[in-house]
Every structure is written in structure tokens, then in C-alpha cells.
Write a protein that holds these residues in place. Structure first.
Motif, PDB file in Angstrom:
ATOM      1  N   GLN B  30      35.185  17.542  53.644  1.00 24.93           N
ATOM      2  CA  GLN B  30      35.469  16.153  53.980  1.00 24.93           C
ATOM      3  C   GLN B  30      35.887  15.330  52.772  1.00 24.93           C
ATOM      4  OE1 GLN B  30      35.636  14.867  57.067  1.00 24.93           O
ATOM      5  NE2 GLN B  30      35.388  17.027  57.562  1.00 24.93           N
ATOM      6  N   ARG B  31      35.663  15.865  51.553  1.00 28.10           N
ATOM      7  CA  ARG B  31      35.957  15.071  50.357  1.00 28.10           C
ATOM      8  C   ARG B  31      37.438  14.738  50.267  1.00 28.10           C
ATOM      9  NH1 ARG B  31      33.142  18.326  45.583  1.00 28.10           N
ATOM     10  NH2 ARG B  31      34.174  20.007  46.696  1.00 28.10           N
ATOM     11  N   LEU B  32      38.273  15.696  50.658  1.00 29.81           N
ATOM     12  CA  LEU B  32      39.716  15.436  50.613  1.00 29.81           C
ATOM     13  C   LEU B  32      40.085  14.290  51.549  1.00 29.81           C
ATOM     14  CD1 LEU B  32      41.049  19.084  50.580  1.00 29.81           C
ATOM     15  CD2 LEU B  32      41.045  17.461  48.694  1.00 29.81           C
ATOM     16  N   ASN B  33      39.420  14.277  52.726  1.00 30.49           N
ATOM     17  CA  ASN B  33      39.689  13.198  53.675  1.00 30.49           C
ATOM     18  C   ASN B  33      39.246  11.863  53.147  1.00 30.49           C
ATOM     19  OD1 ASN B  33      40.795  14.952  55.516  1.00 30.49           O
ATOM     20  ND2 ASN B  33      38.812  15.396  56.460  1.00 30.49           N
ATOM     21  N   VAL B  38      40.696   6.644  50.817  1.00 34.65           N
ATOM     22  CA  VAL B  38      40.584   5.647  49.749  1.00 34.65           C
ATOM     23  C   VAL B  38      41.961   5.313  49.160  1.00 34.65           C
ATOM     24  CG1 VAL B  38      39.699   5.271  47.401  1.00 34.65           C
ATOM     25  CG2 VAL B  38      38.219   6.235  49.150  1.00 34.65           C
ATOM     26  N   LEU B  39      42.760   6.330  48.958  1.00 38.69           N
ATOM     27  CA  LEU B  39      44.060   6.099  48.334  1.00 38.69           C
ATOM     28  C   LEU B  39      45.064   5.468  49.289  1.00 38.69           C
ATOM     29  CD1 LEU B  39      44.571   9.312  46.209  1.00 38.69           C
ATOM     30  CD2 LEU B  39      43.998   7.051  45.402  1.00 38.69           C
ATOM     31  N   THR B  49      48.684  -5.205  45.601  1.00 37.87           N
ATOM     32  CA  THR B  49      47.616  -4.437  44.929  1.00 37.87           C
ATOM     33  C   THR B  49      47.885  -2.937  45.043  1.00 37.87           C
ATOM     34  OG1 THR B  49      46.382  -4.512  46.963  1.00 37.87           O
ATOM     35  CG2 THR B  49      45.896  -6.201  45.334  1.00 37.87           C
ATOM     36  N   PRO B  50      47.354  -2.127  44.157  1.00 33.08           N
ATOM     37  CA  PRO B  50      47.710  -0.702  44.102  1.00 33.08           C
ATOM     38  C   PRO B  50      47.480   0.039  45.413  1.00 33.08           C
ATOM     39  CG  PRO B  50      46.473  -1.299  42.161  1.00 33.08           C
ATOM     40  CD  PRO B  50      46.462  -2.500  43.036  1.00 33.08           C
TER      41      PRO B  50
END
Lengths: 272, 182
Positions: B30-33, B38-39, B49-50
Motif C-alpha cells: 500500500q505504500r506505493l498507493n 500524496v504526490l 503549489t507543487p
């Protein structure tokens, strides 16, 4: 019986330059070297009231504009760290915008108590024995002028004088020898007068300034060349304990040295 | 023997997939998700904003932070003025120090040319003087290393930058001297 023509001697024998009484104007000046020993600031300067207000203002603007914090990336969902961070963040928001502005989620009483207990537990675990020391040292309160911990934010300079003869306060000075370079004379004389128990570093070979005291008409000209040095450790320990010394800021030096000396020396010292 | 023949035969269409399955977002790491979310957040309406997002109540929060356009400009100008004054004071002090040094060097040049030329020499940090080499010969290994650590012509390592609070040990008054040639 060969008679040795006696040269007019001053009370102190001059090793390098001599002048004959028959010559109307003395040719070579008498060189001395002195060391301006500086203890650099140990503490950062304190921000002024205006600076603090400006930084607070900018921080509020940044808080208003920044991206929402990606909590799921930094914390595991439902962990204690996340709970602590959220509680701290709620406090910071209240401080920035006032109590009634940000709508906080309604939490049950027992949930609040559980969160508080968890945060207290973490605080107990994290607490360390290292405490930050105050920026004002005890020697500031007592006005111990020989202490090197005094006035952490300022530049301190070493002043020295003879206890017995009550000479005026001045930077440690000695006559320059004939066969030596000036910075070597400065180093040697300084060690002789103030002792070897200091970790010092003379910055360059070049003198940072000079002082020419007013001398009577026929006397040879006297010039003192100053060299900048830093002290990193240790303390003054004169070989003969007939010397007084003090570590002073620029303003404190002004009140203690002669006016003529001050005019010659003031531009070499740091204001802060 | 006949049973093994029967088990070996498999109808291809039902038991072996001949194409790739589409990735299931709920399975796997799930970390990739999380990173992807977030990105590239959902509402990318509010740039620049970025990651393209602000807080929900950004408009009224900014109004609360900044009293008015005129006030903000005044604060900005006051800050720039303050910085300018600090900079000017520092530059003037440097100018005075340089002037002192220049006058001293001019005087030295008039008095003694040799001393002047020697003062203008720059120490090469790569070289050890003969006196230093001679002194280092007689020392044990650790003392020789301590002796060699202070290099002529370079800033000493012990010159520290200021900190926000003083060290717990305070100033080291009991420093033991290391004999070095002048």
C-alpha cells in the motif's frame, strides 16, 4: 684605557634600534608588536523585537498557504505518534488563528483521556537528562571580568597591565627583535607575557593596525603593530603573577584605556 | 498409468491465463498507493503549489493572516530597511578595519621593506617548516599527530561557530599546551 662611548640609555634597554645623542633627529623608529586576542562569540545573537515579530508574521502566512500535511505518508494510521502529532498540530493552529477558528472534530471524553494518557507515556519515555543551559552565565551576574564564559554573544578582547607599576590597560605588547619577523615577535612576546596555557592562533602575518603614541621631540618614534589572534581554549597564566588581565567587550575597553590609545585602537575591534 | 494420463491433460482456457491481469489497487504494497496519493492529490484545481492543493479554508485563513495589502507592503519595506541598516553597519565596520590594516602596511613599507615583503608572504599549508619537521621527529605517534593537526595558513579546527545555548561543560580552562615552533 679605552673609554667606551656611552650611548644615552632609556630606563629599558632597547635591543634593536639605537639612536645617538649627537644626531638631531632619530632615524629608526622603535617597533613593538602587540596581540589583539579575541574570544569569538559563543552564542548566536538574540533576535530583536522587530525581527521576532516579523518571523512570527511570516510563519502565520506560511501556515495559511502550505499544503495539507500528508499524515498517511509520515505516520502509520492510528499510531501513537500520529495521535501526538495531531494534538500538537491542533495546539499550533489554535495559537496561530485563535481558539474559535479551526473546527475541531468532536471526540468522546474517553477517547480524549486515552490520547492524553498515551502522550504522557511517550513524554516519560522520551525525557532525557540533557537540559539546555541559559544564555546568561553566572559570571555575567557577578561581573567576573576574567571569565571567558561571560558575554557569550559578544566579542571579548584581552587587556593586560602591571599590578605593581599601575601601567595603563593595553593589549599585550612587547618589543620587536631585530632578526625576527613581526608576527614571530608578537607570538614570542605574547607567550612570555601571558603564558603558554592558551590555545591561540594568530590569523595572518600582516599587522591589522598600528598605534603611534605622542613622544617628546628628540625621542625616537615608537610604533606598535597589532596582530589579530583567536583563543579557542585555556586561560591567561602570566609567568610572573604581577600582571592583571581582563576579558572585555569593545565598550568596556573604551572606559578603561587612555583616550589616545582608544583613538588608535578602536577601529580594529568588532562592535558586536 | 491410465490415471496419470488423465491428470496430465488440462483444458488450456480454464486453468492457464494467457494475458496479464489488471492491477488491483487494494492488493499488494500500500505504500506505493500512499505515495501516489500524496504526490497527485484528488483536487488539483488550485495551483500553483507543487502538489496543487491548499487547505480547505485557504481564502479566509490568508485574510486572517494578512491585515491588508498596504500593511503587508509596509511590513515588507520595514524588513528590507532593517536588513539594509544591518548590512550597512557591518560593511562600514569592515571598511574601518581594512583602512586600519592598509595604513599599518603602508607604514611598515616605509619603515622596513624586508619586513613588509615577509609580511605579505602567504604560508603554504602543504609545507612543513624545518623547525616543525625537526620537532616532530622526537615525538611519539599520538603527540606527533596532535602536533601536526594545526596547519600554518589554515583555520584551526577548534574555532567553533556560535550556538544557541552554551555547552554543558563551559569554557575549557584546563587546556594543556602543545609546544609548537614560532
Amino acid at each position: 684605557m679605552a673609554s667606551i662611548s656611552r650611548l644615552p640609555c632609556t630606563t629599558r634597554r632597547v635591543p634593536a634600534a639605537r639612536s645617538l645623542a649627537t644626531v638631531a633627529k632619530p632615524s629608526k623608529p622603535v617597533l613593538s608588536t602587540a596581540v589583539i586576542l579575541n574570544r569569538a562569540p559563543i552564542l548566536t545573537p538574540s533576535p530583536t523585537v522587530f525581527e521576532r515579530a516579523f518571523y512570527a508574521y511570516q510563519q502565520r502566512i506560511r501556515r495559511a498557504l502550505h499544503n495539507p500535511f500528508p499524515s498517511e505518508f509520515y505516520f502509520k494510521q492510528g499510531s501513537l505518534l500520529e495521535a501526538r502529532f495531531n494534538s500538537e498540530e491542533r495546539y499550533r493552529e489554535r495559537v496561530a488563528w485563535g481558539p474559535g477558528y479551526v473546527k475541531e472534530e468532536v471526540m468522546s471524553e474517553e477517547r480524549k483521556a486515552a490520547e492524553k494518557a498515551a502522550i504522557d507515556q511517550m513524554a516519560l519515555q522520551d525525557r532525557s537528562d540533557d537540559k539546555l543551559l541559559p544564555r546568561v552565565h553566572p559570571s555575567d551576574r557577578v561581573r567576573d571580568y576574567q571569565s571567558l564564559d561571560r558575554k557569550g554573544r559578544r566579542n571579548l578582547y584581552l587587556l593586560i597591565r602591571d599590578t605593581g607599576h599601575k601601567t595603563p590597560w593595553e593589549f599585550p605588547r612587547g618589543l620587536a627583535a631585530q632578526d625576527e619577523l613581526l608576527h614571530q615577535s608578537a607570538q614570542r612576546e605574547f607567550l612570555a607575557k601571558c603564558g603558554n596555557y592558551m590555545d591561540t592562533w594568530i590569523v595572518t602575518r600582516k599587522p591589522i593596525g598600528m598605534f603611534k603614541p605622542r613622544v617628546p621631540e628628540q625621542a625616537p618614534e615608537k610604533i606598535t603593530f597589532f596582530f589579530k589572534a583567536h583563543i579557542m581554549a585555556g586561560q591567561v597564566r602570566p609567568a610572573d603573577s604581577m600582571k592583571d588581565f581582563m576579558w572585555l567587550t569593545k565598550q568596556e575597553i573604551q572606559t578603561r584605556v587612555t583616550k589616545e590609545y582608544w583613538e588608535g585602537v578602536k577601529d580594529m575591534l568588532s562592535d558586536h | 498409468m491410465s490415471s496419470s494420463l488423465l491428470t496430465r491433460w488440462k483444458p488450456a482456457a480454464t486453468l492457464v491465463r494467457q494475458y496479464a491481469k489488471p492491477a488491483d489497487p487494494t492488493q499488494g504494497d500500500q505504500r506505493l498507493n500512499i505515495i501516489r496519493r500524496v504526490l497527485y492529490p484528488g483536487n488539483i484545481r488550485n495551483k500553483p503549489t507543487p502538489t496543487g492543493t491548499w487547505r480547505r479554508d485557504v481564502r479566509q485563513t490568508v485574510q486572517r493572516a494578512i491585515p491588508s495589502v498596504q500593511a503587508h507592503n509596509t511590513i515588507e519595506r520595514a524588513w528590507l530597511l532593517h536588513k539594509r541598516l544591518v548590512r550597512k553597519r557591518r560593511e562600514e565596520q569592515l571598511e574601518r578595519k581594512y583602512e586600519c590594516m592598509r595604513r599599518a602596511m603602508d607604514e611598515l613599507k616605509k619603515i622596513d621593506t624586508k619586513l613588509y615583503m615577509e609580511a605579505n608572504q602567504v604560508d603554504d599549508p602543504r609545507r612543513r617548516s624545518e623547525a616543525e619537521m625537526a620537532q616532530m621527529k622526537g615525538l611519539p605517534v599520538m603527540e606527533a599527530r596532535a602536533f601536526d593537526a594545526r596547519i600554518r595558513g589554515l583555520f584551526p579546527r577548534e574555532l567553533k561557530i556560535p550556538a544557541d545555548t552554551p555547552s554543558s561543560t563551559g569554557w575549557n580552562y584546563e587546556w594543556t599546551p602543545i609546544e609548537r615552533p614560532i
